[in-house]
Design a protein around this motif. Structure first.
Motif, mmCIF file in Angstrom:
data_model
loop_
_atom_site.group_PDB
_atom_site.id
_atom_site.type_symbol
_atom_site.label_atom_id
_atom_site.label_comp_id
_atom_site.label_asym_id
_atom_site.label_seq_id
_atom_site.Cartn_x
_atom_site.Cartn_y
_atom_site.Cartn_z
ATOM 1 N N MET A 1 0.827 -1.202 0.000
ATOM 2 C CA MET A 1 0.000 0.000 0.000
ATOM 3 C C MET A 1 0.862 1.253 0.000
ATOM 4 S SD MET A 1 -2.934 0.940 2.701
ATOM 5 C CE MET A 1 -1.962 1.538 4.063
ATOM 6 N N TYR A 7 1.355 3.750 -6.454
ATOM 7 C CA TYR A 7 0.730 5.004 -6.873
ATOM 8 C C TYR A 7 1.066 5.329 -8.321
ATOM 9 C CZ TYR A 7 -0.545 5.761 -2.066
ATOM 10 O OH TYR A 7 -1.108 5.624 -0.842
ATOM 11 N N LEU A 14 -4.835 5.317 -14.869
ATOM 12 C CA LEU A 14 -5.775 6.420 -15.053
ATOM 13 C C LEU A 14 -5.434 7.183 -16.334
ATOM 14 C CD1 LEU A 14 -8.073 7.259 -13.218
ATOM 15 C CD2 LEU A 14 -6.638 9.035 -12.307
ATOM 16 N N ILE A 17 -6.412 5.064 -19.400
ATOM 17 C CA ILE A 17 -7.863 5.060 -19.612
ATOM 18 C C ILE A 17 -8.295 6.388 -20.238
ATOM 19 C CG2 ILE A 17 -10.077 5.032 -18.433
ATOM 20 C CD1 ILE A 17 -8.877 3.119 -16.422
ATOM 21 N N LEU A 37 -9.382 13.305 -16.710
ATOM 22 C CA LEU A 37 -8.783 12.099 -16.123
ATOM 23 C C LEU A 37 -7.269 12.122 -16.261
ATOM 24 C CD1 LEU A 37 -11.141 9.193 -17.193
ATOM 25 C CD2 LEU A 37 -10.859 10.189 -14.963
ATOM 26 N N ILE A 44 -1.708 12.880 -9.402
ATOM 27 C CA ILE A 44 -1.349 11.762 -8.511
ATOM 28 C C ILE A 44 0.153 11.518 -8.567
ATOM 29 C CG2 ILE A 44 -1.623 9.300 -8.082
ATOM 30 C CD1 ILE A 44 -4.381 9.458 -9.051
ATOM 31 N N MET A 47 1.982 14.069 -6.522
ATOM 32 C CA MET A 47 1.847 13.850 -5.080
ATOM 33 C C MET A 47 2.626 12.619 -4.626
ATOM 34 S SD MET A 47 0.501 15.999 -3.266
ATOM 35 C CE MET A 47 0.053 15.121 -1.790
ATOM 36 N N ARG A 51 5.539 12.638 -1.925
ATOM 37 C CA ARG A 51 5.434 11.918 -0.664
ATOM 38 C C ARG A 51 6.653 11.025 -0.431
ATOM 39 N NH1 ARG A 51 5.472 8.948 2.858
ATOM 40 N NH2 ARG A 51 3.896 7.769 3.984
ATOM 41 N N GLN A 61 2.622 19.837 -3.427
ATOM 42 C CA GLN A 61 1.250 20.284 -3.223
ATOM 43 C C GLN A 61 0.955 21.537 -4.029
ATOM 44 O OE1 GLN A 61 1.742 20.050 1.123
ATOM 45 N NE2 GLN A 61 -0.318 19.243 1.146
ATOM 46 N N ALA B 15 -7.226 -0.135 7.013
ATOM 47 C CA ALA B 15 -6.545 0.797 6.105
ATOM 48 C C ALA B 15 -6.388 0.169 4.726
ATOM 49 C CB ALA B 15 -5.181 1.180 6.674
ATOM 50 N N TYR B 16 -6.016 -1.134 4.678
ATOM 51 C CA TYR B 16 -5.888 -1.804 3.377
ATOM 52 C C TYR B 16 -7.221 -1.863 2.659
ATOM 53 C CZ TYR B 16 -1.122 -3.447 3.103
ATOM 54 O OH TYR B 16 0.218 -3.497 2.943
ATOM 55 N N PHE B 19 -8.124 1.393 1.309
ATOM 56 C CA PHE B 19 -7.259 1.744 0.186
ATOM 57 C C PHE B 19 -7.729 1.057 -1.093
ATOM 58 C CE2 PHE B 19 -3.396 1.152 -2.369
ATOM 59 C CZ PHE B 19 -3.079 2.473 -2.543
ATOM 60 N N LEU B 23 -9.093 2.681 -4.530
ATOM 61 C CA LEU B 23 -8.532 2.290 -5.820
ATOM 62 C C LEU B 23 -9.633 1.893 -6.790
ATOM 63 C CD1 LEU B 23 -5.516 2.389 -5.663
ATOM 64 C CD2 LEU B 23 -5.457 -0.060 -5.866
ATOM 65 N N THR B 26 -11.468 4.905 -7.971
ATOM 66 C CA THR B 26 -10.727 5.675 -8.967
ATOM 67 C C THR B 26 -10.784 5.014 -10.343
ATOM 68 O OG1 THR B 26 -9.232 6.285 -7.200
ATOM 69 C CG2 THR B 26 -8.520 6.729 -9.428
ATOM 70 N N LEU B 27 -10.382 3.721 -10.397
ATOM 71 C CA LEU B 27 -10.267 3.085 -11.712
ATOM 72 C C LEU B 27 -11.631 2.723 -12.285
ATOM 73 C CD1 LEU B 27 -7.071 1.018 -11.039
ATOM 74 C CD2 LEU B 27 -7.319 3.152 -12.248
ATOM 75 N N ALA B 30 -13.143 5.786 -13.590
ATOM 76 C CA ALA B 30 -12.511 6.188 -14.851
ATOM 77 C C ALA B 30 -13.053 5.353 -16.000
ATOM 78 C CB ALA B 30 -10.998 6.035 -14.746
ATOM 79 N N SER B 49 -14.602 8.917 -10.008
ATOM 80 C CA SER B 49 -13.162 8.772 -10.123
ATOM 81 C C SER B 49 -12.432 9.893 -9.385
ATOM 82 C CB SER B 49 -12.785 8.768 -11.595
ATOM 83 O OG SER B 49 -11.416 8.695 -11.741
ATOM 84 N N LEU B 50 -12.979 11.109 -9.444
ATOM 85 C CA LEU B 50 -12.302 12.226 -8.786
ATOM 86 C C LEU B 50 -12.398 12.109 -7.266
ATOM 87 C CD1 LEU B 50 -13.327 15.094 -11.144
ATOM 88 C CD2 LEU B 50 -11.231 13.807 -11.084
ATOM 89 N N VAL B 53 -9.678 9.848 -6.403
ATOM 90 C CA VAL B 53 -8.374 10.535 -6.418
ATOM 91 C C VAL B 53 -8.191 11.350 -5.139
ATOM 92 C CG1 VAL B 53 -6.996 12.251 -7.618
ATOM 93 C CG2 VAL B 53 -8.214 10.552 -8.899
ATOM 94 N N LEU B 56 -7.015 9.058 -2.589
ATOM 95 C CA LEU B 56 -5.578 8.773 -2.769
ATOM 96 C C LEU B 56 -4.734 9.914 -2.212
ATOM 97 C CD1 LEU B 56 -5.269 7.207 -6.316
ATOM 98 C CD2 LEU B 56 -5.016 6.114 -4.125
ATOM 99 N N PHE B 57 -5.198 11.157 -2.385
ATOM 100 C CA PHE B 57 -4.446 12.298 -1.848
ATOM 101 C C PHE B 57 -4.385 12.220 -0.327
ATOM 102 C CE2 PHE B 57 -5.136 15.341 -5.648
ATOM 103 C CZ PHE B 57 -4.121 14.686 -6.301
ATOM 104 N N TYR B 59 -4.376 9.449 1.369
ATOM 105 C CA TYR B 59 -3.378 8.418 1.667
ATOM 106 C C TYR B 59 -1.971 8.934 1.442
ATOM 107 C CZ TYR B 59 -6.224 4.433 2.759
ATOM 108 O OH TYR B 59 -7.057 3.570 3.410
ATOM 109 N N LEU B 60 -1.816 9.895 0.525
ATOM 110 C CA LEU B 60 -0.486 10.444 0.266
ATOM 111 C C LEU B 60 -0.141 11.561 1.246
ATOM 112 C CD1 LEU B 60 -0.484 10.422 -3.602
ATOM 113 C CD2 LEU B 60 1.044 9.204 -2.101
ATOM 114 N N SER B 62 -2.001 14.475 2.235
ATOM 115 C CA SER B 62 -2.413 15.868 2.125
ATOM 116 C C SER B 62 -3.935 15.983 2.157
ATOM 117 C CB SER B 62 -1.859 16.463 0.843
ATOM 118 O OG SER B 62 -2.331 17.769 0.712
#
Lengths: 102, 190
Positions: A1, A7, A14, A17, A37, A44, A47, A51, A61, B15-16, B19, B23, B26-27, B30, B49-50, B53, B56-57, B59-60, B62
């Motif tokens: 993860m 990522y 993405l 696609i 998209l 992503i 970011m 990270r 950011q 958390a997994y 996550f 995912l 998102t996909l 899309a 999808s947004l 995303v 995901l931000f 998780y990253l 922010s």
């Protein structure tokens, strides 16, 4: 993860696609959706590098905020062009917009 | 029965699970944004999808960007697209069928891009740069935007202003110089 590769792969999927949609759609609005998209895939990526690899978390950011601003500007312009094209051609199929074809 | 369930609900398992849900959002969103022919379904897929995303931000690291993503993309751009659909796409018109070769070649092109970038991602030895700061806060972001990245900030406001003025002018002038007979030929009955 929590690894860079996951990522990057999500962003890559993405992007692909979005690229598939951009090449295959003929409705202008569908193409705008695909472009959004692809821009998000770029965000992503920024970011993820920010990270895991970057020196300063604030810089990535700020770049993503910049991408969001560009995307908003692009969407505004593209949608108004779509409206203009629709009023001229009564259609937003890009294959009908061929006045400039040589 | 209770302890058996409780032993699966550990923080890392949750958390997994979240996550993978993000995912999927998102996909899957899309794919919905690209594959169906109905343009309204595409917009809803884009919004899904947004939201993914934005997850995901988070998780990253922010939360601020996740909020901005939902505010700007889902809240503004998707709504703008819906407005454009309402104003332009006549839902009752027949959508011409897709051309098989075009779909096939676009799939091949994106597959080639996917494979080449995969090779690049896997083969590159990524190296961590020297961390000069570890502050993810919004306060530092704001300070940097008004000091070191001031030019970027001003530039983005200028670009947004110009694009919005341009959008208004494009949409307004196109409506005033309507082609003769375009109104009559319209079949927007019902």
């Amino acid at each position: 993860m929590n690894s860079l590769t996951v990522y990057l792969f999500v962003a890559l999927l993405l992007f692909c696609i979005g690229m598939f949609g951009l090449l295959q759609r003929r409705s202008l609005i569908g193409m705008i959706i695909s472009i959004e998209l692809m821009l998000n895939a770029a965000g992503i990526n920024f970011m993820a590098f920010n990270r895991f690899l970057g020196p300063d978390p604030a810089v990535g950011q700020i770049m993503v905020l910049f991408i969001m601003g560009i995307a908003a500007a692009e969407a505004a312009i593209a949608l108004s062009l779509t409206l203009a094209l629709f009023r001229k051609l009564r259609s937003i199929n890009i294959e009908h917009a061929r006045d400039l074809r040589g | 029965m209770q302890p058996v369930i409780a032993q699966y609900i550990r923080p890392e398992v949750v958390a997994y699970a979240v996550f993978f849900f993000v995912l999927l959002l998102t996909l899957g969103g899309a794919l919905i944004a690209v594959i169906p022919k109905s343009i309204i379904h595409n917009v809803f897929g884009l919004a899904t999808s947004l939201v993914g995303v934005a997850g995901l931000f988070i998780y990253l690291g922010s939360e601020f960007l996740a909020m901005m993503e939902i505010l700007i993309y889902v809240g503004a751009i998707c709504i703008a697209i819906v407005f454009a659909i309402m104003l332009s796409q006549p839902m009752h018109l027949q959508i011409p069928p897709r051309l098989r070769p075009k779909v096939f070649f676009s799939f091949v092109v994106s597959l080639v891009v996917f494979i080449s970038f995969t090779v690049m991602v896997v083969r590159t030895p990524w190296e961590q740069a020297v961390r000069t700061s570890n502050d993810w806060g919004v306060k530092r972001l704001g300070t940097l935007l008004l000091t070191r990245y001031e030019l970027l900030f001003e530039l983005i406001s200028l670009v947004l202003l110009m694009s919005i003025i341009g959008a208004v002018i494009t949409a307004a002038t196109a409506s005033s110089e309507k082609a003769p007979g375009s109104r009559d030929g319209e079949e927007d009955g019902v």
